[in-house]
Design a protein around this motif. Structure first.
Motif, PDB file in Angstrom:
ATOM      1  N   GLN B   7     -44.749 -53.960   6.797  1.00 39.92           N
ATOM      2  CA  GLN B   7     -44.538 -55.311   6.270  1.00 39.92           C
ATOM      3  C   GLN B   7     -43.053 -55.619   6.333  1.00 39.92           C
ATOM      4  O   GLN B   7     -42.281 -55.141   5.508  1.00 39.92           O
ATOM      5  CB  GLN B   7     -45.019 -55.409   4.817  1.00 39.92           C
ATOM      6  CG  GLN B   7     -46.536 -55.361   4.674  1.00 39.92           C
ATOM      7  CD  GLN B   7     -46.982 -55.322   3.220  1.00 39.92           C
ATOM      8  OE1 GLN B   7     -46.167 -55.159   2.306  1.00 39.92           O
ATOM      9  NE2 GLN B   7     -48.269 -55.476   2.991  1.00 39.92           N
ATOM     10  N   LYS B   8     -42.662 -56.413   7.339  1.00 38.10           N
ATOM     11  CA  LYS B   8     -41.238 -56.734   7.567  1.00 38.10           C
ATOM     12  C   LYS B   8     -40.408 -55.447   7.643  1.00 38.10           C
ATOM     13  O   LYS B   8     -40.695 -54.607   8.479  1.00 38.10           O
ATOM     14  CB  LYS B   8     -40.719 -57.685   6.489  1.00 38.10           C
ATOM     15  CG  LYS B   8     -41.375 -59.057   6.580  1.00 38.10           C
ATOM     16  CD  LYS B   8     -40.797 -59.998   5.551  1.00 38.10           C
ATOM     17  CE  LYS B   8     -41.579 -61.306   5.540  1.00 38.10           C
ATOM     18  NZ  LYS B   8     -41.329 -62.102   4.355  1.00 38.10           N
ATOM     19  N   GLN B  36     -37.915 -43.013  12.628  1.00 38.95           N
ATOM     20  CA  GLN B  36     -36.975 -43.156  13.744  1.00 38.95           C
ATOM     21  C   GLN B  36     -36.741 -44.626  14.064  1.00 38.95           C
ATOM     22  O   GLN B  36     -35.720 -44.992  14.647  1.00 38.95           O
ATOM     23  CB  GLN B  36     -37.497 -42.419  14.981  1.00 38.95           C
ATOM     24  CG  GLN B  36     -37.235 -40.933  14.912  1.00 38.95           C
ATOM     25  CD  GLN B  36     -37.709 -40.206  16.136  1.00 38.95           C
ATOM     26  OE1 GLN B  36     -38.226 -40.800  17.079  1.00 38.95           O
ATOM     27  NE2 GLN B  36     -37.537 -38.900  16.139  1.00 38.95           N
ATOM     28  N   ASP B  37     -37.698 -45.457  13.709  1.00 38.98           N
ATOM     29  CA  ASP B  37     -37.543 -46.904  13.842  1.00 38.98           C
ATOM     30  C   ASP B  37     -36.524 -47.370  12.799  1.00 38.98           C
ATOM     31  O   ASP B  37     -36.825 -47.470  11.618  1.00 38.98           O
ATOM     32  CB  ASP B  37     -38.911 -47.572  13.620  1.00 38.98           C
ATOM     33  CG  ASP B  37     -38.828 -49.086  13.723  1.00 38.98           C
ATOM     34  OD1 ASP B  37     -37.699 -49.627  13.739  1.00 38.98           O
ATOM     35  OD2 ASP B  37     -39.890 -49.718  13.794  1.00 38.98           O
ATOM     36  N   LYS B  38     -35.309 -47.642  13.284  1.00 42.85           N
ATOM     37  CA  LYS B  38     -34.198 -47.926  12.367  1.00 42.85           C
ATOM     38  C   LYS B  38     -34.335 -49.264  11.638  1.00 42.85           C
ATOM     39  O   LYS B  38     -33.589 -49.551  10.703  1.00 42.85           O
ATOM     40  CB  LYS B  38     -32.861 -47.903  13.128  1.00 42.85           C
ATOM     41  CG  LYS B  38     -32.510 -46.536  13.709  1.00 42.85           C
ATOM     42  CD  LYS B  38     -31.940 -45.609  12.642  1.00 42.85           C
ATOM     43  CE  LYS B  38     -31.210 -44.412  13.211  1.00 42.85           C
ATOM     44  NZ  LYS B  38     -32.027 -43.528  14.047  1.00 42.85           N
ATOM     45  N   SER B  39     -35.280 -50.098  12.092  1.00 42.82           N
ATOM     46  CA  SER B  39     -35.462 -51.382  11.411  1.00 42.82           C
ATOM     47  C   SER B  39     -36.207 -51.203  10.085  1.00 42.82           C
ATOM     48  O   SER B  39     -36.301 -52.134   9.291  1.00 42.82           O
ATOM     49  CB  SER B  39     -36.219 -52.368  12.317  1.00 42.82           C
ATOM     50  OG  SER B  39     -37.531 -51.896  12.558  1.00 42.82           O
TER      51      SER B  39
END
Lengths: 163, 101
Positions: B7-8, B36-39
């Motif tokens: 969620q976002k 690992q997804d830095k967002s």
């Protein structure tokens, strides 16, 4: 059972003449991480016949899990060996012991301090003994370097009854 | 073992089963892979389906806190039972891991 784990209830005759006031069990299993859950299940099954509360079962399972993990991680350091789980209940007093024949602990007092770990790189929290002390009434540790470690934990059960 | 919902900037991960020393490496590896997804700035761990946790779980949560803290993110848990709550309070996890009631 897997890994040759075996459970033996002691056969010698009891002074209570089998009335259920005193009962005990011994479980021997290899020091493998997969046996941590096995030890928890066995100690729960033994305890549950004394009418413990859900909280008491959770407390004992968690304390045993910590002691068995310590035996595997610190006692044997990944090497092979046996862990002994002994449990005994007499009236409302429940006693559980976890023994290993591993490397032993040089400084028990230091090892029992919160957040102390000799393996900081492995994300060990160093809270094992603190958890045992929180969830059990009494925790004592006997250890000898090169011989092994014995952790004895006691707990008074609230509504203990016979079997 | 893990079930994820995005969620976002928040990743909600449901942990099921037991979190002990045996299960910890696998859960840690799975979490680190998705992180690992830095967002991802916030990690929410849903503990509803987690049947057991001991101090190995403290290590896993502290480690993920450090990882997220380095990128200015945060970590919190929801659906914590009374047993896990005691471990949280005792270990000081409560100070660094948020609890969504």
């Amino acid at each position: 059972m897997e890994n040759n784990a075996e459970s033996t209830e002691k056969k010698e005759s009891r002074s209570d003449n089998g009335s259920g006031a005193l009962n005990d069990m011994t479980l021997l299993f290899p020091a493998k991480a997969e046996n941590e859950s096995f030890a928890r299940v066995v100690v729960s099954a033994f305890l549950v016949r004394r009418n413990p509360t859900l909280e008491e079962v959770g407390d004992v399972k968690t304390a045993v899990s910590e002691a068995v993990t310590n035996a595997i991680v610190h006692g044997y350091r990944g090497a092979s060996g046996d862990v002994t789980l002994y449990a005994c209940v007499a009236d409302d007093l429940f006693i559980v012991e976890v023994r290993d024949n591993g490397v032993g602990i040089a400084d028990v007092e230091k090892a029992m301090k919160p957040f102390y770990t000799d393996k900081p790189d492995e994300e060990r929290s160093g809270m094992g003994f603190t958890v045992m002390q929180t969830f059990m009434d009494e925790v004592s540790v006997e250890s000898e370097v090169g011989v092994g470690t014995r952790v004895t934990m006691k707990k008074r059960l609230k509504y203990a009854n016979g079997i | 073992m893990l079930d994820n919902v995005r969620q976002k900037d928040t990743l909600i991960v449901s942990i099921s089963g037991e979190l002990d020393h045996y299960a910890a490496p696998k859960i840690r590896a799975e979490l680190d892979e998705v992180l690992q997804d830095k967002s991802i700035r916030k990690l929410c761990l849903d503990l509803k389906a987690m049947s057991f946790m001991d101090s190995s779980g403290i290590g896993v949560l502290m480690g993920r806190y450090k990882l997220l803290n380095r990128r200015g993110g945060e970590i919190y848990v929801k659906n914590m039972n009374s047993h896990v709550r005691r471990i949280f309070d005792m270990s000081g996890l409560r100070q660094i891991v948020g609890v969504q009631e």
